[in-house]
Design an enzyme around this catalytic site. Structure first.
Site, short mmCIF file in Angstrom:
data_model
loop_
_atom_site.label_atom_id
_atom_site.label_comp_id
_atom_site.label_asym_id
_atom_site.label_seq_id
_atom_site.Cartn_x
_atom_site.Cartn_y
_atom_site.Cartn_z
N ASP A 155 37.77 33.87 40.77
CA ASP A 155 37.50 32.44 40.64
C ASP A 155 38.20 31.74 41.80
OD1 ASP A 155 37.61 29.67 39.93
OD2 ASP A 155 37.19 30.21 37.86
N GLU A 199 31.57 27.18 37.29
CA GLU A 199 32.48 26.89 36.18
C GLU A 199 33.32 25.67 36.54
OE1 GLU A 199 35.05 29.65 33.18
OE2 GLU A 199 35.75 29.61 35.24
N GLU A 232 40.65 38.41 35.47
CA GLU A 232 40.64 37.21 36.31
C GLU A 232 42.03 36.59 36.38
OE1 GLU A 232 38.50 32.78 36.41
OE2 GLU A 232 38.55 33.95 34.55
N GLN A 258 33.38 32.96 40.84
CA GLN A 258 33.19 31.65 40.23
C GLN A 258 33.71 30.58 41.18
OE1 GLN A 258 35.32 32.45 36.53
NE2 GLN A 258 33.40 32.43 35.40
#
Length: 262
Positions: free
Chosen positions: A178, A240, A143, A204
């Site tokens: 993300d 998140e 990530e 995310q």
């Protein structure tokens, strides 16, 4: 259509950690993720999953000494043996919790170490993790993190992650995309989604710039969810973010998303 997973390291923090599973179930989540499970026994975590029917979607490998600023050890020269033990521990938890995805945090290149040396260690450790995870039917995720929140982090751009995935060239390494980090570092999220979905293993979300609810800030998540539908993304969406107030009062966005995109 979309399956949303509550990140229990950030959501429902009004409750003790093990009670957050029931809170997530009550709020309508189908799955959970969190940063690290290792301070709790596998048995206790499994019992919470079984009692709520939630799926364990994702967690991270041990990330070193978090309190001292370490954010992963995969790219730290001299820590290879420790990394291998962390893979073993994470896979043990993953097997017990029936979790099929593990995030490997790269880390921050230590002062005095050459960036090239850190990358060499990172690539070798990722290859090792993928080899060990493959027999367990587990996907390794990497990530990119934004450098505002994680200064010095080794992996910060989507294209960089794609090159690493191509270099490792194993079927069980994917991109943890993300959108909070991607918006801060790059923006142009629709194009990123359209052109790299083959790399993506997990998504995310959070609002930008303050990492609150997805309904807060500059990202139009209604548009984003439509884009994900166009590219036929059918994986989990990890929530998140840090709620602006208590978690439950900020979940209106989730009900709206379900009503529109179910």
């Amino acid at each position: 259509m979309y399956r949303f997973a509550a990140n229990l390291s950030m959501l429902f923090t009004e409750d003790p950690f093990l009670d957050r599973f029931k809170a997530a179930q009550d709020a309508g989540f189908e799955g959970v993720e969190f940063l690290f499970p290792y301070e709790f026994s596998k048995q206790d975590l499994k019992a919470r999953l079984d009692s709520t029917g939630l799926e364990q979607v994702l967690f991270n490998l041990p990330a070193g000494n978090w309190e001292k600023g370490e954010r992963g050890i995969a790219a730290l020269p001299g820590r290879e043996s420790e990394f291998q033990l962390s893979v073993e521990l994470a896979l043990d938890y993953a097997e017990h919790l029936n979790c099929r995805k593990l995030h490997v945090m790269a880390g921050i290149c230590p002062e005095g170490e050459a960036l090239e040396a850190c990358f060499e260690v990172y690539l070798a450790n990722l290859a090792y993790a993928c080899e060990q995870a493959q027999s367990a039917n587990v996907t390794v995720l990497i990530e990119p993190l934004n450098t505002r929140a994680f200064p010095g982090y080794l992996l910060s751009h989507q294209a960089q992650a794609r090159k690493i995935i191509d270099h490792i060239a194993m079927p069980n390494i994917k991109l943890q995309m993300d959108l909070y980090h991607a918006q801060i570092m790059e923006g142009d999220l629709s194009v990123l989604i359209r052109h790299q979905m083959d790399y993506v293993g997990h998504i995310q979300i959070a609002g930008v710039p303050d990492r609150h609810e997805p309904s807060d800030g500059e990202i139009n998540y209604g548009w984003i969810f439509s884009e994900l539908a166009k590219v036929k993304y059918d994986g989990w969406i990890g929530c998140e973010y840090t709620p602006k107030a208590d978690t439950k009062s900020g979940l209106g966005w989730l009900e709206t998303a379900r009503n529109i995109f179910s």
